[in-house]
Design a protein around this motif. Structure first.
Motif, short mmCIF file in Angstrom:
data_model
loop_
_atom_site.label_atom_id
_atom_site.label_comp_id
_atom_site.label_asym_id
_atom_site.label_seq_id
_atom_site.Cartn_x
_atom_site.Cartn_y
_atom_site.Cartn_z
N PHE B 26 0.84 -1.20 0.00
CA PHE B 26 0.00 0.00 0.00
C PHE B 26 0.88 1.25 0.00
O PHE B 26 0.64 2.21 -0.74
CB PHE B 26 -0.91 0.01 1.23
N LYS B 33 0.49 8.95 -4.65
CA LYS B 33 -0.85 9.56 -4.58
C LYS B 33 -0.79 10.99 -4.07
O LYS B 33 -0.11 11.27 -3.09
CB LYS B 33 -1.74 8.75 -3.61
N PHE B 35 -2.83 12.58 -2.33
CA PHE B 35 -3.32 12.71 -0.96
C PHE B 35 -2.18 12.62 0.05
O PHE B 35 -2.22 13.21 1.12
CB PHE B 35 -4.37 11.63 -0.69
N PHE B 36 -1.15 11.83 -0.28
CA PHE B 36 -0.04 11.64 0.66
C PHE B 36 1.19 12.47 0.29
O PHE B 36 2.27 12.26 0.85
CB PHE B 36 0.33 10.15 0.73
N MET B 88 0.96 6.29 10.48
CA MET B 88 -0.33 6.46 9.82
C MET B 88 -0.39 5.65 8.53
O MET B 88 -1.38 4.97 8.25
CB MET B 88 -0.56 7.94 9.53
N ILE B 92 -3.07 2.71 7.79
CA ILE B 92 -3.98 2.79 6.63
C ILE B 92 -3.71 1.62 5.68
O ILE B 92 -4.64 0.99 5.18
CB ILE B 92 -3.85 4.15 5.92
N ALA B 96 -6.98 -0.32 4.94
CA ALA B 96 -7.71 0.22 3.78
C ALA B 96 -8.11 -0.92 2.85
O ALA B 96 -7.53 -2.01 2.87
CB ALA B 96 -6.85 1.24 3.05
N ASP B 97 -9.08 -0.64 2.02
CA ASP B 97 -9.55 -1.64 1.06
C ASP B 97 -8.38 -2.28 0.32
O ASP B 97 -7.41 -1.61 -0.06
CB ASP B 97 -10.48 -0.94 0.06
N TYR B 100 -6.18 -1.15 -2.72
CA TYR B 100 -5.05 -0.22 -2.65
C TYR B 100 -3.70 -0.93 -2.46
O TYR B 100 -2.68 -0.29 -2.34
CB TYR B 100 -5.24 0.77 -1.49
#
Lengths: 549, 139
Positions: B26, B33, B35-36, B88, B92, B96-97, B100
């Motif tokens: 992941f 990504k 987001f990160f 974190m 995650i 997470a699903d 990913y």
């Protein structure tokens, strides 16, 4: 869904900004009454099949909120402070057809008679704009009942309920383990845990599926259509009239007015960013307490220099979110709160404010553990549990299925210094000013949180939890209930809209959403937003028919 | 990163850990990504720092240290922004699903005891199951 569309040159009867809890209801009611309606919705028209259980996307990346064109909001405690970027969303709401009703938890308490006349009963509270509503519960009751039956609410009467003219259309959803332990705690303390009314179907209703207990109500969209969002309920009916066009991905940025001080329509950007205009005989703003504020302030003109409908100066003022306080407990046996709707039982014994407590404030306490695994693992365990290593791992295994939270939903006082304003330093993708929240809790709101946390802690001990720990009490730094920013009232100098949601300053402009609230209630405002919308629609239709708009 | 992840949520005989969950897969993807984007440089620098600290102890890198010495090094940095960010990502990645890249074979769900199904039916837990039995007995 195929729908009637209106051409650029056409003047429709009503232009509604926003398709959420209020806008969806207004669209359906007015289109059903025979009027031509266009709804402008900033976000996309997502279908239930597009909704997922993907926690990373929904809860971490805010995928449901469709925020791409406005990444930043700012926050400050008072006007004297510089605005700072907020880590989360200070003003949290969903853009998209159905608005935030798509991802809400669907708790559907009614407000009670006291909520509408509390200023008269309690008296003035210094530093606040605490006031009575210009309408009563008795006037609103039949519209609450209309919400129950039109959108589908499951529930059962409780000992402290306000009077109702008709029972619930649907029986309660199954009680959860959280509800059973809250009932146990309440009975030990001489209190009452009653069925939590939910806008979620316990049986098939009106062509929709019953709830399949997937456990993803709060923050998520319902892929089964069992949650009574406006996307699943009134919007398809509005479209089916053949007199309503829902125009998604259309961002309203100015309500236009003419020399006579009347609105003539709305200017907006379409999905390609092209500026367009929709003319209408009347405009209804139902964009939520934050976006309604922005649109009115951006619609300033020489005739309305401080923003449209803002001669009182109260557009954006008096924002209320509802306070919260909570205690966690771990039990000996599994509760598995990740299954089913968020909450099944609520204690309403502390709804009324009580002078004996020494402060103003009241609320309700429900039982829930609405955490998916990431949120749980990152932020819920007691402070003395290590945050990594074998003990952390053991706690992950021991606490997720065995824990619950008793969660208090509390009043917030309306204060003129708590505002939503335009932030010119942080424009959105279109170049519109962003939004700044200025907020400091009233001292009574902080006391109420502390008092309610003492109650949630007592209840958790009474429930027999093996381990009890408190959620920290923190000052409000935003929220999902966006209430009070265009308050309703009889006095045009003190309020933005009248008792029929008509702007005091503009005869053919109506504003109806959480911004209309005069006081905050005790949480769970959507039921009341929708009752107001059904009521407003009836009066607006009456005015239109009698040429009083 | 893999060694770090295995200390955050360790594996044991009864339950999988971040390693079996493939949290590191992941994280590999998360590095690309948006987001990160803010945390990636922090995590890269922190991992390099852990390797450097391992070299002062005479080892090739952090992963070569014994588990006990890995934990000791992690304690030295556990209050840094790097540690918070890396932890974190591990959490995650574990939960997470699985689309990913982590949470393989639902390892994350196994850790917390979540029966992963699209829908459920009542009774959900021990208390409401017992309540139903009581309600039937009363009737």
């Amino acid at each position: 869904m195929t729908q009637r569309t209106y051409g650029e040159g056409e003047t429709v009867d009503f232009l509604i900004v926003g398709s959420g809890a209020a806008g969806g209801v207004l669209a359906k009611e007015l289109a059903t009454a025979g009027f031509d309606v266009v709804v402008l919705e900033a976000g996309p028209w997502q279908q239930p099949s597009q909704f997922t259980h993907d926690e990373l996307a929904v809860e971490r990346e805010n995928a449901m909120l469709n925020l791409a064109f406005e990444p930043i909001q700012t926050i400050r405690g008072s006007e004297a402070e510089p605005a700072r970027r907020n880590a989360g969303r200070a003003l949290a709401y969903r853009r998209g057809v159905g608005g935030s009703s798509v991802h809400f938890a669907a708790n559907y308490w009614r407000f009670r008679p006291i909520d509408f006349k509390e200023r008269s009963k309690w008296g003035a509270i210094s530093g606040t704009g605490f006031a009575d509503w210009p309408i009563t519960y008795e006037e609103l009751e039949r519209y609450y009942t209309k919400v129950d039956w039109e959108i589908g609410v499951s529930g059962a009467p409780g000992p402290f309920d306000p009077p109702r003219s008709r029972g619930y259309p649907l029986p309660p959803l199954p009680n959860k383990s959280s509800g059973v332990v809250l009932e146990r705690a309440a009975s030990v303390l001489g209190l009452h845990a009653q069925v939590s009314p939910l806008a979620i179907l316990s049986k098939p209703y009106d062509g929709r599926s019953l709830c399949l207990a997937c456990g993803h109500c709060s923050y998520y969209g319902c892929e089964f259509g069992a949650k009574s969002s406006t996307l699943a309920t009134v919007i398809p009916k509005a479209v089916a009239t053949g007199r309503c066009e829902i125009r998604a991905e259309s961002t309203a940025f100015r309500v236009e007015t003419n020399a006579r001080g009347r609105t003539t329509g709305v200017v907006y950007w379409d999905r390609e960013g092209k500026e367009r205009r929709q003319r209408s005989r009347a405009v209804i703003v139902a964009a939520n307490g934050a976006e309604t504020t922005r649109l009115l302030l951006l619609s300033a003109s020489s005739a309305f220099p401080h923003g449209l409908a803002n001669s009182s100066g109260n557009v954006g003022r008096y924002i209320m979110f509802n306070g919260h306080a909570a205690t966690f407990g771990r039990f000996d046996h599994p509760l598995n709160e990740y299954k089913g709707p968020v909450a099944s039982r609520t204690v309403h014994d502390f709804y009324d404010a009580d002078p004996k407590r020494g402060f103003y404030g009241g609320g309700g306490i429900d039982a829930r553990f609405n955490y998916q695994p990431i949120g749980f693992a990152l932020g819920v365990l007691p402070d003395d549990v290590p945050t990594w290593g074998p003990e952390y791992k053991r706690a992950l295994a021991d606490y997720f299925t065995h824990s619950v939270r008793f969660y208090a939903h509390i009043t917030s006082l309306p204060m003129a210094s708590n505002t939503v304003t335009l932030d010119h330093d942080h424009p959105d993708r279109w170049g519109r000013p962003g939004l700044c929240l200025t907020y400091t809790d009233h001292p009574d709101d902080m006391k109420a949180k502390q008092w309610f946390r003492d109650r949630t802690e007592e209840l958790m001990h009474a429930a027999g939890a093996a381990r009890v720990w408190n959620q920290p009490i923190i000052p409000v730094d935003g929220g999902v209930h966006l209430l009070g920013t265009a308050r309703m009232g009889n006095d045009a100098g003190e309020s933005v809209v009248d008792r029929y949601h008509r702007a005091h300053d503009v005869p053919n402009l109506f504003i109806c959403d959480g911004s209309s609230f005069v006081t905050s209630g005790r949480g769970q405002p959507t039921m009341t937003i929708q009752a107001l919308a059904f009521r407003a629609a009836e009066h607006i239709a009456r005015f239109a028919r009698s040429h009083e708009i | 990163m893999r060694a770090f992840a295995a200390q955050i949520i360790p594996s044991d005989t009864s339950l999988p850990g971040a390693d079996e969950a493939g949290a590191v897969h992941f994280i590999d993807r998360a590095f690309g990504k948006p987001f990160f984007a803010d945390v990636v440089p922090v995590v890269r620098a922190g991992l390099a720092d852990l390797d450097a600290r391992a070299r002062t102890l005479g080892e090739r890198d952090f992963a070569s240290l014994s588990p006990g010495r890995q934990v000791a090094l992690m304690r030295q940095v556990e209050r840094t922004p790097f540690f918070a960010a890396a932890r974190m990502l591990v959490v995650i990645g574990t939960f997470a699903d699985s689309a990913y890249g982590g949470n393989r074979q639902g390892a994350g769900w196994t850790i917390v005891g979540l029966e992963h199904q699209p829908t459920y039916s009542s009774p959900f837990g021990w208390y409401d199951a017992r309540d139903e039995v009581n309600a039937k007995t009363d009737a």
